[in-house]
Design a protein around this motif. Structure first.
Motif, PDB file in Angstrom:
ATOM      1  N   GLU A  47       0.846  -1.189   0.000  1.00 19.10           N
ATOM      2  CA  GLU A  47       0.000   0.000   0.000  1.00 19.10           C
ATOM      3  C   GLU A  47       0.885   1.244   0.000  1.00 19.10           C
ATOM      4  OE1 GLU A  47      -3.479   2.030   2.753  1.00 19.10           O
ATOM      5  OE2 GLU A  47      -3.133  -0.134   2.840  1.00 19.10           O
ATOM      6  N   ILE A  48       0.770   2.047  -1.041  1.00 15.62           N
ATOM      7  CA  ILE A  48       1.603   3.225  -1.236  1.00 15.62           C
ATOM      8  C   ILE A  48       0.721   4.473  -1.174  1.00 15.62           C
ATOM      9  CG2 ILE A  48       3.199   4.412  -2.797  1.00 15.62           C
ATOM     10  CD1 ILE A  48       4.355   1.861  -1.726  1.00 15.62           C
ATOM     11  N   ALA A  49       1.244   5.536  -0.551  1.00 17.16           N
ATOM     12  CA  ALA A  49       0.494   6.789  -0.479  1.00 17.16           C
ATOM     13  C   ALA A  49       0.317   7.371  -1.877  1.00 17.16           C
ATOM     14  CB  ALA A  49       1.231   7.789   0.416  1.00 17.16           C
ATOM     15  N   SER A  50      -0.763   8.122  -2.058  1.00 20.82           N
ATOM     16  CA  SER A  50      -1.022   8.730  -3.363  1.00 20.82           C
ATOM     17  C   SER A  50      -1.766  10.043  -3.178  1.00 20.82           C
ATOM     18  CB  SER A  50      -1.837   7.784  -4.248  1.00 20.82           C
ATOM     19  OG  SER A  50      -3.126   7.576  -3.703  1.00 20.82           O
ATOM     20  N   ARG A  51      -1.710  10.877  -4.212  1.00 21.46           N
ATOM     21  CA  ARG A  51      -2.481  12.114  -4.211  1.00 21.46           C
ATOM     22  C   ARG A  51      -2.619  12.627  -5.633  1.00 21.46           C
ATOM     23  NH1 ARG A  51       0.457  17.551  -3.432  1.00 21.46           N
ATOM     24  NH2 ARG A  51       2.640  17.153  -3.938  1.00 21.46           N
ATOM     25  N   ASP A  52      -3.605  13.509  -5.810  1.00 21.62           N
ATOM     26  CA  ASP A  52      -3.798  14.169  -7.093  1.00 21.62           C
ATOM     27  C   ASP A  52      -3.028  15.484  -7.100  1.00 21.62           C
ATOM     28  OD1 ASP A  52      -5.424  12.162  -7.932  1.00 21.62           O
ATOM     29  OD2 ASP A  52      -7.310  13.228  -7.595  1.00 21.62           O
ATOM     30  N   VAL A  53      -2.376  15.767  -8.212  1.00 17.43           N
ATOM     31  CA  VAL A  53      -1.604  17.003  -8.352  1.00 17.43           C
ATOM     32  C   VAL A  53      -2.033  17.693  -9.637  1.00 17.43           C
ATOM     33  CG1 VAL A  53       0.684  18.029  -8.596  1.00 17.43           C
ATOM     34  CG2 VAL A  53       0.373  16.036  -7.121  1.00 17.43           C
ATOM     35  N   SER A  54      -2.583  18.902  -9.479  1.00 15.58           N
ATOM     36  CA  SER A  54      -2.944  19.689 -10.655  1.00 15.58           C
ATOM     37  C   SER A  54      -1.866  20.738 -10.915  1.00 15.58           C
ATOM     38  CB  SER A  54      -4.299  20.380 -10.450  1.00 15.58           C
ATOM     39  OG  SER A  54      -4.183  21.440  -9.522  1.00 15.58           O
ATOM     40  N   PHE A  55      -1.908  21.309 -12.085  1.00 19.48           N
ATOM     41  CA  PHE A  55      -0.935  22.314 -12.493  1.00 19.48           C
ATOM     42  C   PHE A  55      -0.913  23.491 -11.524  1.00 19.48           C
ATOM     43  CE2 PHE A  55       0.408  26.037 -14.909  1.00 19.48           C
ATOM     44  CZ  PHE A  55       1.527  25.575 -15.588  1.00 19.48           C
ATOM     45  N   PHE A  56      -2.093  23.879 -11.025  1.00 18.30           N
ATOM     46  CA  PHE A  56      -2.193  25.078 -10.188  1.00 18.30           C
ATOM     47  C   PHE A  56      -2.083  24.779  -8.697  1.00 18.30           C
ATOM     48  CE2 PHE A  56      -4.629  25.973 -14.075  1.00 18.30           C
ATOM     49  CZ  PHE A  56      -3.900  27.050 -14.552  1.00 18.30           C
ATOM     50  N   SER A  57      -2.192  23.508  -8.311  1.00 11.66           N
ATOM     51  CA  SER A  57      -2.145  23.185  -6.876  1.00 11.66           C
ATOM     52  C   SER A  57      -0.727  23.001  -6.365  1.00 11.66           C
ATOM     53  CB  SER A  57      -2.954  21.911  -6.595  1.00 11.66           C
ATOM     54  OG  SER A  57      -2.322  20.773  -7.176  1.00 11.66           O
ATOM     55  N   GLU A  58       0.226  22.741  -7.271  1.00 12.88           N
ATOM     56  CA  GLU A  58       1.600  22.487  -6.841  1.00 12.88           C
ATOM     57  C   GLU A  58       2.390  23.787  -6.858  1.00 12.88           C
ATOM     58  OE1 GLU A  58       4.350  21.393  -5.070  1.00 12.88           O
ATOM     59  OE2 GLU A  58       3.066  19.657  -5.510  1.00 12.88           O
ATOM     60  N   HIS A  59       2.917  24.185  -5.660  1.00 12.49           N
ATOM     61  CA  HIS A  59       3.613  25.460  -5.526  1.00 12.49           C
ATOM     62  C   HIS A  59       5.114  25.301  -5.280  1.00 12.49           C
ATOM     63  CE1 HIS A  59      -0.102  27.807  -5.547  1.00 12.49           C
ATOM     64  NE2 HIS A  59      -0.611  26.855  -4.783  1.00 12.49           N
ATOM     65  N   TYR A  60       5.594  24.068  -5.167  1.00 14.36           N
ATOM     66  CA  TYR A  60       7.029  23.845  -5.048  1.00 14.36           C
ATOM     67  C   TYR A  60       7.610  23.763  -6.460  1.00 14.36           C
ATOM     68  CZ  TYR A  60       6.131  22.729  -0.174  1.00 14.36           C
ATOM     69  OH  TYR A  60       5.745  22.781   1.130  1.00 14.36           O
ATOM     70  N   TYR A  61       8.483  24.708  -6.768  1.00 13.66           N
ATOM     71  CA  TYR A  61       8.898  24.817  -8.161  1.00 13.66           C
ATOM     72  C   TYR A  61       9.639  23.572  -8.641  1.00 13.66           C
ATOM     73  CZ  TYR A  61      13.694  26.000  -6.711  1.00 13.66           C
ATOM     74  OH  TYR A  61      14.950  25.970  -6.184  1.00 13.66           O
ATOM     75  N   ARG A  62      10.395  22.900  -7.762  1.00 15.67           N
ATOM     76  CA  ARG A  62      11.112  21.696  -8.186  1.00 15.67           C
ATOM     77  C   ARG A  62      10.135  20.582  -8.557  1.00 15.67           C
ATOM     78  NH1 ARG A  62      15.317  21.653  -3.158  1.00 15.67           N
ATOM     79  NH2 ARG A  62      16.602  23.424  -3.781  1.00 15.67           N
ATOM     80  N   LEU A  63       9.146  20.375  -7.696  1.00 15.48           N
ATOM     81  CA  LEU A  63       8.150  19.346  -7.982  1.00 15.48           C
ATOM     82  C   LEU A  63       7.349  19.694  -9.228  1.00 15.48           C
ATOM     83  CD1 LEU A  63       6.611  18.175  -4.584  1.00 15.48           C
ATOM     84  CD2 LEU A  63       7.791  16.798  -6.282  1.00 15.48           C
ATOM     85  N   HIS A  64       6.956  20.955  -9.336  1.00 14.08           N
ATOM     86  CA  HIS A  64       6.146  21.386 -10.473  1.00 14.08           C
ATOM     87  C   HIS A  64       6.898  21.145 -11.776  1.00 14.08           C
ATOM     88  CE1 HIS A  64       3.936  24.040 -13.204  1.00 14.08           C
ATOM     89  NE2 HIS A  64       2.931  23.952 -12.358  1.00 14.08           N
ATOM     90  N   ARG A  65       8.161  21.533 -11.799  1.00 15.92           N
ATOM     91  CA  ARG A  65       8.964  21.356 -13.009  1.00 15.92           C
ATOM     92  C   ARG A  65       9.115  19.871 -13.340  1.00 15.92           C
ATOM     93  NH1 ARG A  65      14.616  24.106 -12.667  1.00 15.92           N
ATOM     94  NH2 ARG A  65      14.838  22.509 -11.055  1.00 15.92           N
ATOM     95  N   ALA A  66       9.330  19.029 -12.325  1.00 13.25           N
ATOM     96  CA  ALA A  66       9.518  17.605 -12.560  1.00 13.25           C
ATOM     97  C   ALA A  66       8.253  16.951 -13.111  1.00 13.25           C
ATOM     98  CB  ALA A  66       9.933  16.915 -11.262  1.00 13.25           C
ATOM     99  N   ILE A  67       7.095  17.434 -12.651  1.00 11.41           N
ATOM    100  CA  ILE A  67       5.833  16.806 -13.060  1.00 11.41           C
ATOM    101  C   ILE A  67       5.338  17.349 -14.401  1.00 11.41           C
ATOM    102  CG2 ILE A  67       3.396  16.499 -12.434  1.00 11.41           C
ATOM    103  CD1 ILE A  67       4.328  16.655  -9.470  1.00 11.41           C
ATOM    104  N   PHE A  68       5.478  18.665 -14.600  1.00 12.71           N
ATOM    105  CA  PHE A  68       4.801  19.281 -15.744  1.00 12.71           C
ATOM    106  C   PHE A  68       5.738  19.736 -16.867  1.00 12.71           C
ATOM    107  CE2 PHE A  68       1.731  19.690 -12.301  1.00 12.71           C
ATOM    108  CZ  PHE A  68       0.586  19.210 -12.930  1.00 12.71           C
TER     109      PHE A  68
END
Length: 480
Positions: free
Chosen positions: A168-189
């Motif tokens: 069982e692994i943790a999960s979450r939904d990430v939208s373009f506007f909900s992610e405010h950490y620039y490193r994570l945002h860049r990696a995802i989008f």
């Protein structure tokens, strides 16, 4: 230990001045109230009303409630004038200095982070992908267990997918506007991801590492022309904000380049024990305040105010680029800039690394303050007005407390204070100037809000609303 380049930043715009020391500063067009050399600016009025919770008797946006807000803020100024001769400013000097340097660093952020407008092919790419909301599963690991083995595992799709499929692994939904950490945002989008694509491992601002896997996504289509235009505007604003943060991170990296902390282990162990004890005391009081539902869920902040192990103030706590820092040197900075931790809750095992990170961030802010001083931001009149607002709030609050000591138990605070405030209005009437045209131009919202900066040493950027009067009549002062 090397410095991290940037913490997540939530900037509250207290001042809006980009000029340097040589320019002529004037408040005239934005001065709402003037009482001799005490002023209330238009933006200050709005922030005092909307960035904190107002009492029910003035919580709406109508004119009556707006006039109560005005009377309350003027009453606070008058109490500050009355109470200043009796107030010991030394008691809050560290606090005021910390607020000032924090505001100076915020101005430095705006000065050093402004990037060019996003457009062309880069914007077109993000417009195609920004409507995606990814469903991500993720694994987080503390810094001390991240090794070359993890990096090796990341190069093997079979092994890494095995980790995600093993339980069982943790999960979450990430939208373009909900992610405010620039490193994570860049990696995802920054790439068009497919199902089961692996992201990471990424080093987060709190010192942990994260590996993510794409489990799927959904897209939200914009049909109308109006919604499409709003979509484009929101994408540009969000990307610009993230790019500004990244640009400031590059500036910090340049300032802190080649600066390394080397801790004295014996002294550092004593410091850890004292700070851990302080955290436990904090948590105990926090539980009580939670029961009253008034504790803000911000990052942990400690001030070195508890002692479980004695430390000589002349003990060396760390060396930095050939200069020894004593416990006294460190505490002098902490007195006006408490240690800010990167998490709300920290285990005993992770606490030593968390302290190192908090000290690294503290020293980083020390050097950024020096940069701001070089630019003469300590002379910025908007920053000094902001500090004056806090100073006068403290003085007025202290006098209010003394006044209420004389009231009977069956009288509420406002009922007792109203005639005192009325008397002050009459006393200072000839000295009070109000710009009613500017006042009429202000529209207040009725939406309850409390703004905080969770990653700052001083996390409430605006003082509490002054509970001094519920009178809405303005029958004093001169009109401008």
């Amino acid at each position: 230990m090397m410095f991290k380049s940037l913490l997540p930043i939530i900037i509250i715009v207290i001042h809006s001045c980009t000029s340097n020391k040589s320019e002529q500063f004037v408040f005239e067009k934005s001065v709402l109230v003037q009482i001799d050399n005490h002023i209330i600016l238009k933006n200050e009025f709005i922030q005092r009303a909307e960035y904190v919770l107002r009492p029910d008797y003035c919580s709406k946006g109508n004119n009556v409630h707006k006039q109560i807000v005005l009377n309350s803020l003027i009453a606070e100024k008058l109490l500050a004038i009355e109470g200043e001769p009796l107030f010991n400013l030394n008691a809050i000097s560290n606090f005021l200095n910390g607020l000032k340097t924090q505001s100076m660093r915020e101005k430095l952020f705006f000065a050093k982070s402004q990037s060019n407008d996003l457009g062309g092919e880069a914007l077109d790419y993000y417009l195609e992908i920004a409507d995606r909301t990814y469903h991500l599963s993720f694994i987080t690991l503390p810094n001390n267990v991240v090794t070359d083995t993890l990096l090796y595992i990341n190069n093997s799709a079979e092994l890494i997918n095995g980790l995600f499929d093993s339980g069982e692994i943790a999960s979450r939904d990430v939208s373009f506007f909900s992610e405010h950490y620039y490193r994570l945002h860049r990696a995802i989008f920054s790439n068009r991801l497919k199902k089961h694509d692996i992201i990471g491992p990424l080093n987060l601002e709190d010192g942990t590492y994260i590996i993510m896997r794409v489990e799927g996504w959904r897209s939200e289509r914009r049909l109308s022309e109006g919604s499409q235009q709003e979509y484009v505007r929101n994408v540009k604003e969000h990307l610009t904000r993230l790019r500004n943060i990244e640009k400031y991170a590059d500036y910090i990296h340049a300032v802190m380049n080649n600066k390394t902390l080397n801790f004295n282990q014996d002294s550092f162990t004593k410091l850890i024990n004292n700070l851990y004890y302080e955290m436990l005391q904090f948590e105990n009081s926090k539980k009580e305040l939670f029961r009253k539902a008034i504790w803000p869920e911000n990052n942990l902040v400690l001030s070195g105010g508890y002692t479980s192990v004695n430390i000589d103030e002349n003990e060396i706590i760390f060396n930095m680029d050939g200069k020894d820092w004593t416990m006294s040197d460190l505490q002098d900075i902490i007195n006006s800039h408490p240690l800010v931790f990167r998490k709300k809750k920290i285990s005993k095992t992770d606490f030593p690394d968390a302290v190192k990170n908090a000290i690294a961030d503290l020293v980083r802010d020390y050097y950024l303050t020096q940069e701001a001083l070089e630019l003469n931001y300590d002379d910025d009149p908007y920053i000094n007005q902001y500090v004056n607002m806090w100073r006068e709030h403290f003085i007025a609050s202290t006098l209010r407390t003394k006044l209420l000591q004389s009231k009977s138990s069956n009288t509420n605070d406002i009922e007792y204070l109203n005639p005192i405030i009325k008397e002050l209005f009459n006393k200072y009437s000839d000295n009070i100037q109000i710009d009613l045209e500017l006042f009429d131009s202000i529209n207040l919202t009725s939406i309850p809000m409390h703004v905080s900066n969770k990653n700052a040493a001083y996390q409430s950027p605006i003082p509490q609303f002054p509970i001094l009067t519920d009178n809405h009549t303005i029958d004093y002062g001169k009109r401008r």
